[in-house]
Design an enzyme around this catalytic site. Structure first.
Site, short mmCIF file in Angstrom:
data_model
loop_
_atom_site.label_atom_id
_atom_site.label_comp_id
_atom_site.label_asym_id
_atom_site.label_seq_id
_atom_site.Cartn_x
_atom_site.Cartn_y
_atom_site.Cartn_z
CG PHE A 154 35.46 37.16 39.05
CD1 PHE A 154 35.82 38.37 39.65
CD2 PHE A 154 36.42 36.17 38.94
CE1 PHE A 154 37.11 38.58 40.12
CE2 PHE A 154 37.71 36.37 39.41
CZ PHE A 154 38.06 37.58 39.99
NE ARG A 173 36.68 45.46 44.13
CZ ARG A 173 36.91 44.15 44.04
NH1 ARG A 173 35.95 43.33 43.67
NH2 ARG A 173 38.09 43.65 44.34
CE1 TYR A 225 40.85 35.46 46.98
CE2 TYR A 225 41.22 33.09 46.92
CZ TYR A 225 40.95 34.27 46.27
OH TYR A 225 40.77 34.26 44.91
CE LYS A 226 37.61 37.23 46.16
NZ LYS A 226 36.91 36.82 44.95
CG ASP A 255 31.82 32.56 42.08
OD1 ASP A 255 32.05 32.71 43.29
OD2 ASP A 255 32.71 32.57 41.21
C1 LIG Z 1 37.57 36.07 44.01
C2 LIG Z 1 36.68 35.38 43.04
C3 LIG Z 1 37.10 34.20 42.43
C4 LIG Z 1 38.46 33.64 42.71
O1 LIG Z 1 38.78 32.52 41.96
P1 LIG Z 1 40.10 31.69 42.29
O2 LIG Z 1 40.08 30.59 41.33
O3 LIG Z 1 39.99 31.20 43.71
O4 LIG Z 1 41.25 32.61 42.12
C5 LIG Z 1 36.22 33.58 41.55
N1 LIG Z 1 34.99 34.10 41.30
C6 LIG Z 1 34.56 35.24 41.89
C7 LIG Z 1 33.20 35.76 41.61
C8 LIG Z 1 35.41 35.93 42.75
O5 LIG Z 1 35.00 37.06 43.32
#
Ligand SMILES: *Cc1c(COP(=O)(O)O)cnc(C)c1O
Length: 425
Positions: A127, A385, A231-232, A206
């Site tokens: 990400f 997605r 939040y996912k 992560d």
């Molecule tokens: C959604 C997501 C994030 C989100 O990061 P925030 O700092 O909470 O906005 C980070 N890493 C991955 C792999 C994600 O899917």
């Protein structure tokens, strides 16, 4: 090959036999079909009452007394529930800050700990925020370090042997997403940890796209460090606080780069000298975000009640079903599959590609006539997605989605939009 009509019968049967179907009623119902739970989970009904009580009574009436009555213990209680979800001990989880901030804190701590080595290994599918955090650390704090990025040949998977080869005696840190945000490729965490440890490298996972979607066994798989989003699939609400994990034996040796009062041994002594807490609490920074933290508990409770193994079982059945429909119905219309076909190699969303992916997503969200609105998400350059959240996704949702996509392409309905991307979806 099966037809759409035959798939419809299968979908109806799937919903009739779904053992988790009642969980859908524990969430608010919107007018559309929601296939974006991998980006922002739905609102659990219980969180509405919880937030009302929090605002009207705890904040509105009890005011500062609520810190002692409810709020100080809240992060600890929720951390212990997240610990159960990810296979860790309660004293190995801290909840607070964002995933990005937690990733920064832990990557920094790992590089300081392994200071005689200077390589960070990650992959090209990770990400963007994860990549930016590493780039920033090297640029600002660790100028002698270098980031090794293992490439993907198909942009869907990473060859495990290739990845393991990148780890050597100079590797300080291996950091990866357990489930990739675009393709949903799922790493064998246990195998990577084992190999990294042979080279005395620390691992930092992560878990944002994995938490609440796949079984995670941080202790059993001997993960050193992890961060994750709530939040996912955890349904904690927009911007709800993230969590971090540190294996117990490592905690005393790691340093939080942000020295702040909630990480102090005794924050309410208002001591002017920093003394880190002797627990994972030293990775806290400032005051917990109570309003956005509280609903994370509802989300975690729902996942624990349903059970992660049942969630995974349904998710595999649904993503397999979706992939079969895509193969039979959508490939002839110019779509291609951009997720692993083998269920043990993927998380809970399916990525597909089409040259008109962006405009197709627009037509799905805002249909011209009486078709139902369907919410997927778009990821550049041409990925759609489709998120399966086993707690509330129905087989018929997936059927409607495929049926709509076929019709949008056949009728060139996407022509109503221009190709300029705005905002989030
Ligand atoms: C959604 C997501 C994030 C989100 O990061 P925030 O700092 O909470 O906005 C980070 N890493 C991955 C792999 C994600 O899917």
């Amino acid at each position: 090959m099966m037809t759409l009509e035959q798939y419809r019968d299968k979908a109806e049967l799937g919903d009739a036999q779904d053992k988790l179907s009642s969980f859908r009623n524990r969430f608010t119902q919107s007018d559309d079909i929601y296939l974006d739970g991998n980006s922002l989970g739905k609102l659990p009904l219980k969180s509405i009452g919880l937030l009302n009580e929090l605002i009207n009574n705890q904040w509105g009436n009890r005011l500062i007394r609520s810190w002692n009555e409810n709020w100080l213990e809240l992060p600890h209680r929720i951390a212990s529930k997240i610990a159960t979800l990810v296979g860790a001990h309660p004293d190995e989880i801290f909840i607070g800050d964002t995933t990005s901030v937690n990733l920064f804190k832990l990557a920094y701590a790992a590089l300081k700990f392994n200071k005689d080595k200077n390589e960070i290994v990650t992959d090209a599918l990770n990400f963007p925020t994860d990549q930016y955090v590493l780039q920033g650390l090297v640029s600002n704090q660790f100028p002698d370090h270098r980031i090794k990025i293992v490439q993907s040949i198909d942009q869907i998977t990473i060859d495990e042997n290739e990845f393991l080869k990148a780890i050597n005696s100079n590797t300080a840190l291996v950091t990866l997403s357990h489930v990739q945000y675009k393709s949903a490729f799922l790493y064998d965490m246990n195998a990577i940890n084992e190999h990294a440890h042979r080279h005395r490298a620390l691992t930092l996972w992560d878990l944002s796209h994995a938490t609440g979607a796949v079984p995670i066994k941080l202790n059993e798989w001997k993960a050193d460090l992890a961060v994750g989003c709530t939040y996912k699939y955890l349904n904690g609400g927009p911007g709800s606080p993230a969590y971090l994990y540190i294996r117990k034996e490592l905690q005393s040796d790691l340093i939080n780069p942000i020295w702040a009062w909630f990480g102090h041994q005794r924050p309410f002594d208002f001591d002017s000298v920093y003394r880190p807490a002797g627990t994972i609490q030293k990775f806290a920074t400032g005051t917990p975000s109570i309003l956005s933290l509280a609903p994370v508990e509802t989300g975690a409770d729902l996942l624990l009640e349903a059970g992660i193994d049942s969630i995974r079982e349904k998710s595999i059945q649904q993503t397999d079903f979706l992939l079969k429909m895509i193969r039979d119905i959508l490939l002839p219309s110019g779509f291609s599959i951009a997720s692993p076909l083998a269920s043990h190699l993927r998380g809970s969303h399916i990525s597909i590609q089409h040259p008109e992916a962006y405009r197709i997503s627009k037509a799905m969200i805002s249909p011209a006539e009486d078709a139902i609105s369907i919410i997927p998400d778009f990821r550049p350059p041409n990925n759609l997605r489709l998120g399966v959240a086993a707690l509330y996704t129905r087989y018929m949702d997936l059927w409607f989605c495929v049926q709509r996509m076929k019709s949008i392409v056949e009728n060139e309905e996407y022509q109503r939009w221009d190709n300029i991307m705005k905002g989030v979806v």
